[in-house]
Design a protein around this motif. Sequence first.
Motif, PDB file in Angstrom:
ATOM      1  N   TYR A 372       4.474  50.203  -2.158  1.00  0.00           N
ATOM      2  CA  TYR A 372       4.062  51.592  -2.002  1.00  0.00           C
ATOM      3  C   TYR A 372       3.040  51.694  -0.875  1.00  0.00           C
ATOM      4  CZ  TYR A 372       5.853  51.851  -6.812  1.00  0.00           C
ATOM      5  OH  TYR A 372       6.636  51.764  -7.941  1.00  0.00           O
ATOM      6  N   VAL A 373       3.237  52.640   0.008  1.00  0.00           N
ATOM      7  CA  VAL A 373       2.258  52.937   1.047  1.00  0.00           C
ATOM      8  C   VAL A 373       1.747  54.352   0.798  1.00  0.00           C
ATOM      9  CG1 VAL A 373       1.773  53.052   3.503  1.00  0.00           C
ATOM     10  CG2 VAL A 373       3.521  51.469   2.662  1.00  0.00           C
ATOM     11  N   TYR A 374       0.445  54.478   0.655  1.00  0.00           N
ATOM     12  CA  TYR A 374      -0.175  55.765   0.359  1.00  0.00           C
ATOM     13  C   TYR A 374      -0.968  56.272   1.552  1.00  0.00           C
ATOM     14  CZ  TYR A 374       0.778  54.672  -4.552  1.00  0.00           C
ATOM     15  OH  TYR A 374       1.395  54.359  -5.744  1.00  0.00           O
ATOM     16  N   SER A 375      -1.048  57.579   1.674  1.00  0.00           N
ATOM     17  CA  SER A 375      -1.894  58.188   2.681  1.00  0.00           C
ATOM     18  C   SER A 375      -3.364  58.012   2.302  1.00  0.00           C
ATOM     19  CB  SER A 375      -1.580  59.689   2.804  1.00  0.00           C
ATOM     20  OG  SER A 375      -2.602  60.370   3.504  1.00  0.00           O
ATOM     21  N   GLY A 376      -4.154  57.463   3.219  1.00  0.00           N
ATOM     22  CA  GLY A 376      -5.580  57.387   2.968  1.00  0.00           C
ATOM     23  C   GLY A 376      -6.219  58.760   2.953  1.00  0.00           C
ATOM     24  N   LYS A 377      -5.646  59.682   3.707  1.00  0.00           N
ATOM     25  CA  LYS A 377      -6.213  61.029   3.818  1.00  0.00           C
ATOM     26  C   LYS A 377      -5.997  61.846   2.550  1.00  0.00           C
ATOM     27  CE  LYS A 377      -6.049  65.127   6.796  1.00  0.00           C
ATOM     28  NZ  LYS A 377      -5.412  65.722   8.009  1.00  0.00           N
ATOM     29  N   THR A 378      -4.796  61.772   1.966  1.00  0.00           N
ATOM     30  CA  THR A 378      -4.463  62.642   0.833  1.00  0.00           C
ATOM     31  C   THR A 378      -4.200  61.902  -0.467  1.00  0.00           C
ATOM     32  OG1 THR A 378      -2.062  62.594   1.205  1.00  0.00           O
ATOM     33  CG2 THR A 378      -3.351  64.186   2.487  1.00  0.00           C
ATOM     34  N   GLY A 379      -3.898  60.621  -0.395  1.00  0.00           N
ATOM     35  CA  GLY A 379      -3.510  59.882  -1.596  1.00  0.00           C
ATOM     36  C   GLY A 379      -2.046  60.020  -1.940  1.00  0.00           C
ATOM     37  N   GLY A 380      -1.288  60.803  -1.171  1.00  0.00           N
ATOM     38  CA  GLY A 380       0.133  60.956  -1.435  1.00  0.00           C
ATOM     39  C   GLY A 380       0.934  59.760  -0.954  1.00  0.00           C
ATOM     40  N   ILE A 381       2.133  59.602  -1.517  1.00  0.00           N
ATOM     41  CA  ILE A 381       2.995  58.484  -1.123  1.00  0.00           C
ATOM     42  C   ILE A 381       3.586  58.760   0.251  1.00  0.00           C
ATOM     43  CG2 ILE A 381       5.133  57.258  -1.609  1.00  0.00           C
ATOM     44  CD1 ILE A 381       4.600  57.607  -4.558  1.00  0.00           C
ATOM     45  N   LEU A 382       3.428  57.813   1.154  1.00  0.00           N
ATOM     46  CA  LEU A 382       4.064  57.890   2.458  1.00  0.00           C
ATOM     47  C   LEU A 382       5.408  57.178   2.458  1.00  0.00           C
ATOM     48  CD1 LEU A 382       1.027  57.195   4.839  1.00  0.00           C
ATOM     49  CD2 LEU A 382       2.043  59.395   4.262  1.00  0.00           C
ATOM     50  N   TYR A 383       5.453  55.969   1.871  1.00  0.00           N
ATOM     51  CA  TYR A 383       6.674  55.176   1.880  1.00  0.00           C
ATOM     52  C   TYR A 383       6.812  54.402   0.587  1.00  0.00           C
ATOM     53  CZ  TYR A 383       7.476  55.812   6.896  1.00  0.00           C
ATOM     54  OH  TYR A 383       7.734  56.346   8.127  1.00  0.00           O
ATOM     55  N   LEU A 384       8.056  54.243   0.153  1.00  0.00           N
ATOM     56  CA  LEU A 384       8.430  53.322  -0.915  1.00  0.00           C
ATOM     57  C   LEU A 384       9.465  52.369  -0.337  1.00  0.00           C
ATOM     58  CD1 LEU A 384       8.944  55.848  -3.868  1.00  0.00           C
ATOM     59  CD2 LEU A 384       6.895  54.540  -3.322  1.00  0.00           C
ATOM     60  N   LEU A 385       9.242  51.081  -0.498  1.00  0.00           N
ATOM     61  CA  LEU A 385      10.140  50.070   0.042  1.00  0.00           C
ATOM     62  C   LEU A 385      10.581  49.159  -1.097  1.00  0.00           C
ATOM     63  CD1 LEU A 385       7.891  49.229   3.113  1.00  0.00           C
ATOM     64  CD2 LEU A 385       9.917  50.688   3.115  1.00  0.00           C
ATOM     65  N   ASN A 386      11.855  48.810  -1.133  1.00  0.00           N
ATOM     66  CA  ASN A 386      12.420  48.075  -2.255  1.00  0.00           C
ATOM     67  C   ASN A 386      12.935  46.694  -1.867  1.00  0.00           C
ATOM     68  OD1 ASN A 386      12.204  50.255  -4.237  1.00  0.00           O
ATOM     69  ND2 ASN A 386      13.742  51.290  -2.984  1.00  0.00           N
ATOM     70  N   GLY A 387      12.831  45.752  -2.802  1.00  0.00           N
ATOM     71  CA  GLY A 387      13.376  44.419  -2.610  1.00  0.00           C
ATOM     72  C   GLY A 387      14.890  44.423  -2.569  1.00  0.00           C
ATOM     73  N   GLU A 388      15.446  43.303  -2.104  1.00  0.00           N
ATOM     74  CA  GLU A 388      16.899  43.228  -1.898  1.00  0.00           C
ATOM     75  C   GLU A 388      17.675  42.876  -3.158  1.00  0.00           C
ATOM     76  OE1 GLU A 388      18.469  41.439   1.883  1.00  0.00           O
ATOM     77  OE2 GLU A 388      16.473  40.549   1.897  1.00  0.00           O
ATOM     78  N   ALA A 389      17.136  41.967  -3.975  1.00  0.00           N
ATOM     79  CA  ALA A 389      17.952  41.384  -5.043  1.00  0.00           C
ATOM     80  C   ALA A 389      17.109  41.069  -6.266  1.00  0.00           C
ATOM     81  CB  ALA A 389      18.638  40.113  -4.532  1.00  0.00           C
ATOM     82  N   VAL A 390      17.797  40.776  -7.348  1.00  0.00           N
ATOM     83  CA  VAL A 390      17.134  40.467  -8.603  1.00  0.00           C
ATOM     84  C   VAL A 390      16.153  39.308  -8.431  1.00  0.00           C
ATOM     85  CG1 VAL A 390      18.993  38.906  -9.357  1.00  0.00           C
ATOM     86  CG2 VAL A 390      17.526  39.995 -11.058  1.00  0.00           C
ATOM     87  N   ASN A 391      14.957  39.486  -9.007  1.00  0.00           N
ATOM     88  CA  ASN A 391      13.915  38.457  -9.027  1.00  0.00           C
ATOM     89  C   ASN A 391      13.440  38.021  -7.639  1.00  0.00           C
ATOM     90  OD1 ASN A 391      13.776  38.333 -11.857  1.00  0.00           O
ATOM     91  ND2 ASN A 391      15.469  36.869 -11.950  1.00  0.00           N
ATOM     92  N   ASP A 392      13.548  38.897  -6.663  1.00  0.00           N
ATOM     93  CA  ASP A 392      13.003  38.588  -5.337  1.00  0.00           C
ATOM     94  C   ASP A 392      11.476  38.569  -5.346  1.00  0.00           C
ATOM     95  OD1 ASP A 392      15.360  38.263  -3.975  1.00  0.00           O
ATOM     96  OD2 ASP A 392      15.072  39.941  -2.611  1.00  0.00           O
ATOM     97  N   TRP A 393      10.885  39.397  -6.223  1.00  0.00           N
ATOM     98  CA  TRP A 393       9.431  39.598  -6.249  1.00  0.00           C
ATOM     99  C   TRP A 393       8.936  40.064  -4.878  1.00  0.00           C
ATOM    100  CZ3 TRP A 393       6.294  35.850  -9.830  1.00  0.00           C
ATOM    101  CH2 TRP A 393       6.710  36.035 -11.156  1.00  0.00           C
ATOM    102  N   PHE A 394       9.696  40.963  -4.307  1.00  0.00           N
ATOM    103  CA  PHE A 394       9.314  41.635  -3.072  1.00  0.00           C
ATOM    104  C   PHE A 394       7.972  42.337  -3.300  1.00  0.00           C
ATOM    105  CE2 PHE A 394       9.487  45.638  -0.598  1.00  0.00           C
ATOM    106  CZ  PHE A 394       9.793  45.177   0.675  1.00  0.00           C
ATOM    107  N   GLY A 395       7.047  42.117  -2.392  1.00  0.00           N
ATOM    108  CA  GLY A 395       5.716  42.701  -2.552  1.00  0.00           C
ATOM    109  C   GLY A 395       4.720  41.780  -3.208  1.00  0.00           C
ATOM    110  N   PHE A 396       5.110  40.522  -3.444  1.00  0.00           N
ATOM    111  CA  PHE A 396       4.158  39.567  -4.004  1.00  0.00           C
ATOM    112  C   PHE A 396       2.959  39.396  -3.066  1.00  0.00           C
ATOM    113  CE2 PHE A 396       2.594  35.248  -4.867  1.00  0.00           C
ATOM    114  CZ  PHE A 396       2.357  35.366  -6.217  1.00  0.00           C
ATOM    115  N   SER A 397       3.212  39.533  -1.776  1.00  0.00           N
ATOM    116  CA  SER A 397       2.139  39.577  -0.794  1.00  0.00           C
ATOM    117  C   SER A 397       2.442  40.712   0.175  1.00  0.00           C
ATOM    118  CB  SER A 397       2.005  38.251  -0.047  1.00  0.00           C
ATOM    119  OG  SER A 397       3.228  37.882   0.561  1.00  0.00           O
ATOM    120  N   VAL A 398       1.412  41.441   0.553  1.00  0.00           N
ATOM    121  CA  VAL A 398       1.562  42.566   1.469  1.00  0.00           C
ATOM    122  C   VAL A 398       0.398  42.559   2.451  1.00  0.00           C
ATOM    123  CG1 VAL A 398       2.782  44.009  -0.215  1.00  0.00           C
ATOM    124  CG2 VAL A 398       0.285  44.180  -0.018  1.00  0.00           C
TER     125      VAL A 398
END
Length: 510
Positions: A372-398
């Motif tokens: 999740y990427v949030y706007s620092g100015k408003t707190g609203g969501i700017l972007y949602l990004l999803n992993g490719e496959a089961v148990n990828d644990w996409f986002g373990f580090s950002v």
Amino acid sequence: MNSRSKSFIATLVALVVGGIVCSFSTSQADTQTSLIFTGGAAGDMLGVCVSDAGDVDNDGYADMIVGAYRGDASVIDVGIAYVYSGQTGAVLYTFYGESELDAFGYSVAGAGDVDNDGYADLIIGAYYNSVGASHAGRVYVYSGQTGLLLHTFTGNVVNDWFGLSVSGAGDVNGDGYADLIVGAGYTSIIGGRAFVYSGQTGDLLYTFVGEASNDRFGYVVSGAGDVDSDGFDDVLIGAPSNDAAGIDAGSAYVYSGKTGILIYTFIGEVAWDKFGWSVAGGMDVDSDGYSDLIVGAPGNSVGNPYAGRAYVYSGQSGVLLYTFTGEAENDIFGTSVSSAGDVNGDGYDDPIIGATGRSSPSSTNESSGRVYVYSGKTGGILYLLNGEAVNDWFGFSVSGAGDVDNDGYDELIIGAHLNDNGGDRAGRAYVYLLGDICCDTPGDADNDGNFDIADITFGIARIFSGGVAPACQDAADANGDNVFNIADVTYGIARIFGGGSAPVCGTTGF
């Protein structure tokens, strides 16, 4: 211990086995994956830690560093870290651990300009190295200009896990050289320790210790930026097992770089929050000239069991600016946190948060992960990004990646160390060019700060009369089908006059 506690502990054990936190949808069609780095062999776990590296080769483009702590070289599981060019994606440097099972590359970070030669340098941890004592750990600082080793710091306590987390600390002592912070968050010594070193000399500047045994103080560390605006950079340290607010509620601490004095203590809400599991600083979310802070609590169950939370605090006052909450049970939102930089060019830095347990909304990919990427100015969501496959644990580090393509907007790098594209758990890291998301208000097609009838008029003029393109192109696709057409005008009319579901800027805005 209740069953929910046992469940979360089991999840955390899985995190430890797979790698502990480093230490950060608009429709994916709204983003561009500019670079994908894939582990070279099964079991490498590339992407366990990712970080911006600064401009390592001094070509005007931000570069990146990625760890593969189970990578093989002359011996098994020695660990590898790769430095990639932001301009070309080419490997600039490959660094290797010293011995089998060193876990070299488990933690990686840009170190800043440690030797003041105009090139950004690098810091890499090997928490399982046994040179100083069995599994005491070791940390290495390399020159960005030459790739040569500048400093080596070595743990000297058995099972200290020195180097479990590493970070650039900024200029803590005001000597014009970037300094460094290292965590030893698995030590039995007073619940953990963290060490701040001079980049210029390698001398130890500060040693900070936990409050109580088993606090895991130093489990994750970060430069905090100049929190108190005194001209000296400060440091941020997490202790996710501190019990001040209940068992394993967790805490995070901000210390002055100038004096070493404690500036702030933040604590979790309730037991098992694991607040302080991830921390990051050095971002100005509210654009007040003071560096702000973000802390993850992946065990928080206020919204749903173990949905997780993340908290953004003002550096100036310590006041809570934002609370972000995971969407569903076992999302483990807050596994990783970081500053994304200013991704939409509005003058405010934006937070990025990983939720490794999140399943893909478009499939049955359990624990594919979401970011999740949030706007620092408003707190609203700017972007949602999803992993490719089961148990990828996409986002373990950002991490923010800096301005990789030199277009004036900051990019992101995201790790998925359990991805199988290069072989079983070879791992992957992704660099996203987010493009120009200029809207801060959901549905604001004409970018005037409001979602109203003028946006409908704007859309009609655009579709039927060849009017100018929407100022915020991410806001054009109101119904989220990735096409800007009459259906979006219909959607907007239904929303304004009929109370339909609200668009989300960067996902389904008008």
